[in-house]
Write an enzyme that holds these catalytic residues in place. Sequence first.
Site, PDB file in Angstrom:
ATOM      1  N   GLY A 237     -19.259  58.810   0.377  1.00 38.54           N
ATOM      2  CA  GLY A 237     -18.261  59.739   0.484  1.00 38.54           C
ATOM      3  C   GLY A 237     -18.528  60.997  -0.212  1.00 38.54           C
ATOM      4  N   HIS A 238     -17.598  62.015  -0.205  1.00 37.33           N
ATOM      5  CA  HIS A 238     -17.797  63.272  -0.846  1.00 37.33           C
ATOM      6  C   HIS A 238     -17.637  63.272  -2.327  1.00 37.33           C
ATOM      7  CE1 HIS A 238     -13.196  64.304   0.436  1.00 37.33           C
ATOM      8  NE2 HIS A 238     -13.216  63.023  -0.342  1.00 37.33           N
TER       9      HIS A 238
END
Lengths: 342, 342, 342
Positions: A237-238
């Site tokens: 994920g970011h």
Amino acid sequence: MSVSLGELAVRFGCELRGDPELRVRHVATLAAAGPEALAFLANPKYRPLLAQSRAGAVVLAAADAEGVARPVLIASNPYAAYARMAAVLHAPPALPPGVHPTAWVDPLAQVADSAHVAAHVSIGAGARIGARAAIGPGCVLEAGVEIAEDVQLVARVVVCRGVRIGARTVVQPGAVIGGDGFGYAPERGAWVKVPQVGSVAIGADVEIGANTTIDRGAIEDTVIEDGVKLDNQIQIGHNVRIGAHSALAACVGVSGSTTIGKRCQIGGAVGIVGHLSICDDVAVTGLSMVSHSINEPGVYSSGLPAIPAAEWRRAVARLHRLDRMAGQVAALGKQLNRTQDD
Amino acid sequence: MSVSLGELAVRFGCELRGDPELRVRHVATLAAAGPEALAFLANPKYRPLLAQSRAGAVVLAAADAEGVARPVLIASNPYAAYARMAAVLHAPPALPPGVHPTAWVDPLAQVADSAHVAAHVSIGAGARIGARAAIGPGCVLEAGVEIAEDVQLVARVVVCRGVRIGARTVVQPGAVIGGDGFGYAPERGAWVKVPQVGSVAIGADVEIGANTTIDRGAIEDTVIEDGVKLDNQIQIGHNVRIGAHSALAACVGVSGSTTIGKRCQIGGAVGIVGHLSICDDVAVTGLSMVSHSINEPGVYSSGLPAIPAAEWRRAVARLHRLDRMAGQVAALGKQLNRTQDD
Amino acid sequence: MSVSLGELAVRFGCELRGDPELRVRHVATLAAAGPEALAFLANPKYRPLLAQSRAGAVVLAAADAEGVARPVLIASNPYAAYARMAAVLHAPPALPPGVHPTAWVDPLAQVADSAHVAAHVSIGAGARIGARAAIGPGCVLEAGVEIAEDVQLVARVVVCRGVRIGARTVVQPGAVIGGDGFGYAPERGAWVKVPQVGSVAIGADVEIGANTTIDRGAIEDTVIEDGVKLDNQIQIGHNVRIGAHSALAACVGVSGSTTIGKRCQIGGAVGIVGHLSICDDVAVTGLSMVSHSINEPGVYSSGLPAIPAAEWRRAVARLHRLDRMAGQVAALGKQLNRTQDD
């Protein structure tokens, strides 16, 4: 190609017991090896295979070398030594420098003369491709990406705008690096997209598996440090950071803004919740869920082994009623004490 | 580009406390922001960072604005307001209309003059591409697909025959929309493929993550309603319907013919069994398995948090023997009552 | 196209009750079918729909045919018969033989004259493409791959060096076959890549789902036997063997060197640990973890059904303290026996 045992011994610092002029041409398992094959023994479990093996030579530890009839190459770390020898015996064909006629390179991109750009690649404005980098068929490199020297993008890899990839990193087919992170602001029962303006910084000597996805940061970058190994179908994920030399097995999912330390080993299909911190030298076994930060090195688990379905259904029913059973146990205790007081 | 605080305040209906002539050029976190950066505060947890922040301006709620030295933009929903301002400050470069020379468009396809078709795209017969749609490098659009206005297919997206995608929907790289569903008829120990003749209908304002797959229907269509947000590596089986504005986190799998209501939030790596019905406004936490229909809004879970492996092994052994423990508890109760009757 | 009921009956060995001249043009569900549609009834659950159905004809079992007003085609295996009829009514358009002008085929590759090679395909040296094979847009076939007759690679499939695919096998978009397995030798806190010199051998009549990944073997091959069906987003590790006619649902992960028998059915998102052996005719329900070899046919499970989150949290707390509860139960037993001895 073929290599002499003498050359392998010298080049990789092994003790050779056998004829240095003997040559091997390929690797094989102990069981399948013929006289032109190099085999290895790293796991004691396979030691019984040694006696029957017809291998031209076997890479092994000193402790396993006693009384072996075949030529042996003795190494302190046989598996690592084997890995390096296999890379010599099975060197991939050199890829010709230059840009394939079907590729499209933006006039404002810089591609090193020694780089290989294969069929149907597209490279955007401002992208920089380093010396001896190999960009395989169908890869898409958006504007401003930076690919360091000796990077290999095997095939059909997407590297989104501005992503940086360090030297010697290898990316397997289908990986997507720098797609938008999953960021939306709730508003009156719907979602407003939050622009993902960060990027992704991949270190040197990283490997990224097939169809793995690494999202770009929301504001700052997602970071994969040097020597990290990511298997296939992983989702990062970011704003995640993964510490140097950590290895994640296939199908792992790491939610946004979580930090994983150095030298961690994460088993297959583990799920890691967002905004956590996992310290160095943590191992998590397969199919576990990490829902709290981990501050102590060690092995952590929550995967449930499958058992016959009928037994499992009963166990689940009990699990869902554990509170009740705990109450019964407490009640029995009280009742018993009363009984004794009678 | 740069924007004045005054313009931001007017355009997004915020109260500005500070000089309307001041300009910001990019977004940043409260911690990293400099005088040209716009930051935001939505989560009270980060409030302590406010005092030290050097941000040019901060988007926040009225309750957080008291005594803040920096210029502030006060919004009822600071995160949503920030999202819109960030979209202005970080507007992606406009893509030129027209078809790239390396793209291939079937003569029977219709591409709007204002649409952008990038390198190595292929578009099949009868496909229709709407106004201002952006079809990124390496996308494959099979025959008969319908892409509405302002759709963005970032790169290397596959849209299979006849799939329809609504206005402003964004699809991240590597997604596959309309592959065959998993349908086989068992026959004498083997499988006969059941043709998947339905399609996929994607609504407007949907976002689909990198390497996510959405299967076409067996007979009727798979349906993703307006405003749905799908993260990366999600699998949607054939004939699934996902209600408007529901959000699914990464690695979720939804089996065939299941219906998910509106405004649902499904956590990462959740697995949802087929042929179920989940009502509106249901939340499922990460790594849970939904194996029965859900008719009540609320939060549902079955994910197990990881603990030290040694403790976990003991817990699992007990879990697999819970039936026995329940028996012991019951027996103790009986025995105790007999004791008392003595 | 349209087909007469008489032709369907003769061609697929069904008993027809109704006018053999009647024609159907497409398939539909019992509920949605009109007079030109062919429907089927395989699941007794849907029997009530039969009376209202307006289908032109219904494929069903003899037991369901009594008193049905519509024309019926009676089959011993209605679902399989329906599947074959649907394939006739919805035959995909024939793909023209030949190589698309935008494709790139190495001069040393052999492509059968009757094969279809679509836009932006690249085919490496020494590759062999069999008769009537269809290589869809954007596929990458590396050097030395062998594609048998009638294989379909739908779009953007990557087939790495030397991989062999058997006759009539269908591969959905985004699949990657033959990427490097995840093999590294630990050395002083870092990893040495172990060359993956094996390949992948895919049998005949296999189906591989969208974005599924199958790794090449480390030394010997990864093997998928005839008739295996793999859904989307599956990960198959190096040196795995999957027995004939086994079916794996979406998001399954199989770790390296595990062998799965014939006719197994593996539910969605199941994780299977490496170096295991699973015998023929095993079923594993969704979201289970297989961590030990299975030597008995049957159904195995470890998936936990979601319940309301508050109840679940209590159950988890109890589960993590099960050891303690077991201790309490044992103590109560002892105490009770002492009491009775008083």
